[in-house]
Scaffold this motif. Structure first.
Motif, short mmCIF file in Angstrom:
data_model
loop_
_atom_site.label_atom_id
_atom_site.label_comp_id
_atom_site.label_asym_id
_atom_site.label_seq_id
_atom_site.Cartn_x
_atom_site.Cartn_y
_atom_site.Cartn_z
N MET A 1 0.78 -1.05 0.05
CA MET A 1 -0.02 0.07 0.00
C MET A 1 0.85 1.17 -0.02
O MET A 1 0.45 2.28 -0.47
CB MET A 1 -1.01 0.00 1.41
CG MET A 1 -2.12 0.96 1.21
SD MET A 1 -3.14 0.85 -0.22
CE MET A 1 -4.11 2.47 -0.31
N GLU B 1 3.53 1.83 -1.48
CA GLU B 1 4.27 1.92 -2.79
C GLU B 1 2.89 2.69 -3.72
O GLU B 1 3.20 3.69 -4.54
CB GLU B 1 4.52 0.65 -3.55
CG GLU B 1 5.86 0.12 -2.99
CD GLU B 1 5.65 -0.72 -1.87
OE1 GLU B 1 4.62 -0.92 -1.27
OE2 GLU B 1 6.55 -1.18 -1.19
N ILE B 2 1.63 2.29 -3.47
CA ILE B 2 0.64 2.74 -4.35
C ILE B 2 0.49 4.17 -3.76
O ILE B 2 0.07 5.12 -4.67
CB ILE B 2 -0.57 1.84 -3.98
CG1 ILE B 2 -0.52 0.56 -4.49
CG2 ILE B 2 -1.95 2.56 -4.57
CD1 ILE B 2 -1.47 -0.56 -4.13
N ILE C 1 7.89 -3.91 -7.69
CA ILE C 1 6.29 -3.76 -7.46
C ILE C 1 5.65 -4.49 -8.69
O ILE C 1 6.41 -4.75 -9.67
CB ILE C 1 5.91 -2.26 -7.41
CG1 ILE C 1 6.46 -1.35 -8.60
CG2 ILE C 1 6.55 -1.66 -5.98
CD1 ILE C 1 5.86 -0.21 -8.58
N LYS C 2 4.21 -4.73 -8.44
CA LYS C 2 3.71 -5.45 -9.53
C LYS C 2 2.89 -4.28 -10.48
O LYS C 2 2.92 -3.04 -9.99
CB LYS C 2 2.57 -6.39 -9.09
CG LYS C 2 3.07 -7.40 -8.14
CD LYS C 2 2.09 -8.05 -7.53
CE LYS C 2 2.66 -9.56 -6.86
NZ LYS C 2 1.81 -9.85 -5.74
N SER D 1 -0.07 -4.34 -11.41
CA SER D 1 -1.29 -4.03 -10.68
C SER D 1 -1.12 -2.78 -9.70
O SER D 1 -2.10 -1.85 -9.56
CB SER D 1 -1.75 -5.18 -10.12
OG SER D 1 -0.99 -5.82 -9.01
N GLN D 2 0.06 -2.61 -8.98
CA GLN D 2 0.26 -1.74 -8.20
C GLN D 2 0.36 -0.34 -8.82
O GLN D 2 -0.01 0.67 -8.22
CB GLN D 2 1.43 -2.01 -7.01
CG GLN D 2 1.39 -3.06 -6.04
CD GLN D 2 2.38 -3.52 -5.37
OE1 GLN D 2 3.36 -3.86 -5.92
NE2 GLN D 2 2.39 -3.28 -4.22
N GLY E 1 -1.99 2.77 -8.05
CA GLY E 1 -1.40 3.99 -7.88
C GLY E 1 -2.00 5.13 -8.86
O GLY E 1 -2.19 6.16 -8.16
#
Lengths: 433, 281
Positions: free
Chosen positions: A1, A3-4, A279-280, A282-283, A287
């Motif tokens: 979270m 990172e997002i 990170i992925k 999806s992240q 974001g």
């Protein structure tokens, strides 16, 4: 979270530093809504006076004089009518409040120094606490102005006091006993006014008298406030129509800005760097979505505050407004995601994106209010997510939606948003290489 | 540290990488030399996990896959395209990428300061990146790559469009990182850079790794002989030789040598020898 959130903060920072983007996200919607609000209201010559219905049930010379004072004040936009009509107008939001000058108003107003205080009835929606306080202040002010007129004319004041003294002197026994102190006071006051007349209206003495009056806690007027619950079946002013449109344009601006920013990430190489971070994908997309959602909510809240303060726009229910704003934001996050895969360059994504958004806005009531559109277009407009967002926002502001209706519209918006986001994310992922 | 074992990658009918195998050890700079379109960037993208090989394996530290986000924490990448946000300052760019690398608080601040110092951009850290020169942006691009102190660095054409001063600064940075035991994969189409920096060089063309050795090894194997162009009393002569010193001594003893010029064999010759084309064709 974490990172997002870092990704979302970065995007919001980039938006704030892009003057053109910030203009389309915030200032353009504001200008649009104010412009159309003024046009729909019939020009720019509006007034800031509070619209109030006035019922003069007393119909004495004093009540009529007081009504005239209110009419000429410029602070109230007075409509003289009967009680039933006034209540109906307030209930339907056509008038902010009604004021009743009841029987005996004139008589009590004249009995300045004895007897019961005059009563003014005020009827308005219980949520309008600020207006209630403002009205009481205005009415007290105008009521007191009448007294000041009287006090600045010592001859008139002496006549008034003489009437009072005569009435006290007609009393007998215990009744008379109660007013002995007042009688002494009025005699002294009468003497003072006599000296004033001699001194040709000494203004300093009058000022001193005003201060003394305020200090004694004397209450010449009372208010009886009755609740008339607002029944919302239409916008009470043109800005309630243009306000949802402002929000729609803010959302369109956000969707376009963040959609194009994803394309920019791809063309400028920053997406490659983001993808080699631990990170992925999806992240990264989450974001971007969070930034778009956050921007819409912040801008929507700011516009709401501005329209509430300056344009008298009020949400029928704050909870419904939050629901409408949040679900519309989710819908536009989905639209943003889809826009980001429509073009491979910034120019093509921007062109295609704005064209798509403009069509959605035209069909959905983002440019012209839905209720002025021909019925066949209104039916056709259901394919535009903008329509559902406009309806949800209008439902919260002036359409008087029930919870069930709000849930239905908000559910449609969330559904559209989720579906578009998934489609956009899948296409984005497949073309990310 | 990094091992590519017979990796293949195609995009439709285009074979971008065709059976490349290489290994990079800690403290080594490995140069991947080849013209544009040779497959260098595709190889780097597979090494970092951006692309999955159609065939073959990529492993970090013997058994870790770069496709796993946790493994990518051990890798620093400076992409060929400048991957920076122009509207943010240099400090903001590094802080943002540092957070994505999982750095926080004091550690994040320390690493950002170190990276700015490392690429000599501390005095410009509060300026927006779009006000930087091309060379400064390249140096910041490198700073982002080394921010989390990775064991493996993949530098994809890190000196493209850079002024000589910044280029030398980047070379110094790379040599410093090698001294600290970092493994570095360096792609370039400038043979001078490969010759100056790299311990091992792979010559790549049309997706294939044509040769792999030390610079001297490649030149010896594929570069051909050095050429002495000597001006004698009788006129100018061209002499191809593997031992130019001995050849010059011989001419001197004969008393015929007026002046000479030596053309050493280099990686350009190696490429020409391997492909039949000039490196910059």
């Amino acid at each position: 979270m974490r990172e997002i959130i870092a990704l979302a903060r970065k995007d919001l920072k980039l938006l704030l530093r892009d003057k053109t983007g910030a203009f389309f996200v915030f200032f353009f919607p504001l200008i649009f809504a104010v412009f159309f609000g003024v046009i729909f209201s019939g020009g720019g010559g509006g007034t800031s006076a509070i619209p109030v219905a006035l019922i003069d049930e007393d119909s004495t010379e004093a009540s009529r004089a007081f009504a005239e004072i209110l009419i000429n004040s410029g602070e109230l936009e007075i409509l003289k009518t009967d009680r039933a009509t006034a209540e109906d107008l307030v209930r339907r939001g056509k008038q902010t409040a009604f004021i009743v000058l009841p029987d005996c108003f004139g008589q009590r107003r004249e009995n300045v120094f004895y007897g019961d205080a005059a009563i003014i009835e005020i009827g308005l929606d219980p949520s309008r606490k600020a207006e209630a306080a403002m009205l009481q202040g205005l009415l007290t002010g105008h009521y007191m102005k009448g007294f000041m007129t009287m006090f600045t004319d010592p001859t008139a004041a002496r006549d008034q006091m003489q009437t009072g003294l005569d009435q006290i002197r007609e009393l007998t026994g215990d009744d008379r006993e109660q007013f002995v102190d007042l009688e002494r006071f009025l005699v002294k006051l009468d003497t003072a006014f006599a000296e004033l007349i001699t001194a040709e209206k000494d203004s300093a003495a009058i000022d001193s008298m005003k201060t003394q009056s305020a200090e004694t806690g004397w209450q010449p007027i009372k208010f009886a406030v009755s609740e008339v619950t607002l029944q919302r079946d239409g916008p009470k002013n043109s800005f309630e129509v243009s306000f949802p449109q402002a929000l729609i344009w803010a959302m369109i601006g956000c969707a376009a800005a963040f959609g194009i920013s994803l394309v920019v990430e791809r063309t400028h190489g920053t997406l490659v760097r983001l993808r080699v971070m631990p990170i992925k994908l999806s992240q990264i997309l989450a974001g971007k979505g969070l930034a778009c959602f956050g921007a819409i909510v912040v801008v929507g809240t700011m516009l709401f505050v501005i329209f509430t303060i300056f344009f008298n726009v009020q949400a029928g229910s704050i909870l419904f407004f939050i629901m409408a704003l949040a679900s519309s934001a989710i819908c536009f996050v989905g639209i943003m995601m889809l826009l980001s895969v429509l073009g491979k360059t910034e120019a093509s994504a921007g062109g295609i994106g704005w064209a798509a958004l403009l069509i959605m806005a035209m069909l959905g009531g983002g440019m012209i209010p839905l209720f002025v559109m021909p019925s066949w277009i209104r039916g056709f407009s259901s394919i535009s997510p903008v329509k559902w967002a406009v309806l949800a926002l209008e439902g919260a502001v002036w359409r008087g939606f029930t919870l069930e209706m709000m849930l239905q519209h908000c559910g449609i918006l969330v559904g559209i948003g989720v579906i578009l986001f998934i489609i956009g994310a899948r296409v984005f992922k497949s073309t990310a290489h | 540290m990094l091992k590519l074992d017979n990796v293949h990658k195609s995009f439709g009918k285009l074979v971008a990488v065709n059976g490349v195998s290489l290994e990079i050890k800690p403290g080594e700079v490995f140069g991947l030399l080849g013209p544009n379109g040779a497959g260098k960037t595709t190889t780097v993208n597979m090494a970092v996990g951006l692309l999955e090989p159609d065939q073959g394996t990529v492993s970090i530290n013997s058994n870790l896959s770069p496709l796993e986000p946790a493994t990518r924490r051990k890798i620093g990448v400076a992409p060929q395209a400048l991957a920076l946000y122009g509207e943010l300052t240099g400090h903001e760019n590094l802080t943002f990428y540092g957070k994505l690398q999982g750095l926080t608080g004091k550690k994040l601040n320390e690493r950002v300061d170190w990276a700015l110092d490392f690429v000599q951009l501390k005095d410009r850290q509060k300026d927006r990146v779009d006000t930087y020169s091309g060379g400064m942006q390249r140096r910041l691009n490198l700073a982002v790559a080394v921010l989390q102190d990775p064991q493996l660095l993949l530098l994809d054409e890190p000196t493209v469009g850079v002024d000589p001063q910044s280029r030398n600064a980047i070379f110094d940075n790379i040599e410093s990182l090698r001294g600290k035991g970092r493994a570095i994969l360096y792609t370039t189409h400038y043979m001078e850079e490969a010759q100056r920096l790299c311990d091992h060089v792979g010559i790549m063309d049309q997706g294939k790794l044509l040769a792999l050795d030390t610079v001297d090894g490649l030149i010896t194997s594929y570069g051909g002989k050095d050429i002495i162009i000597a001006e004698l009393e009788s006129g100018e002569v061209k002499i191809e030789t593997n031992d130019p010193v001995a050849e010059l001594e011989k001419l001197q003893k004969q008393g015929k040598l007026l002046r000479f010029r030596l053309e050493r064999s280099n990686l350009e010759n190696v490429f020409l020898s391997l492909t039949g084309r000039q490196l910059r064709d």
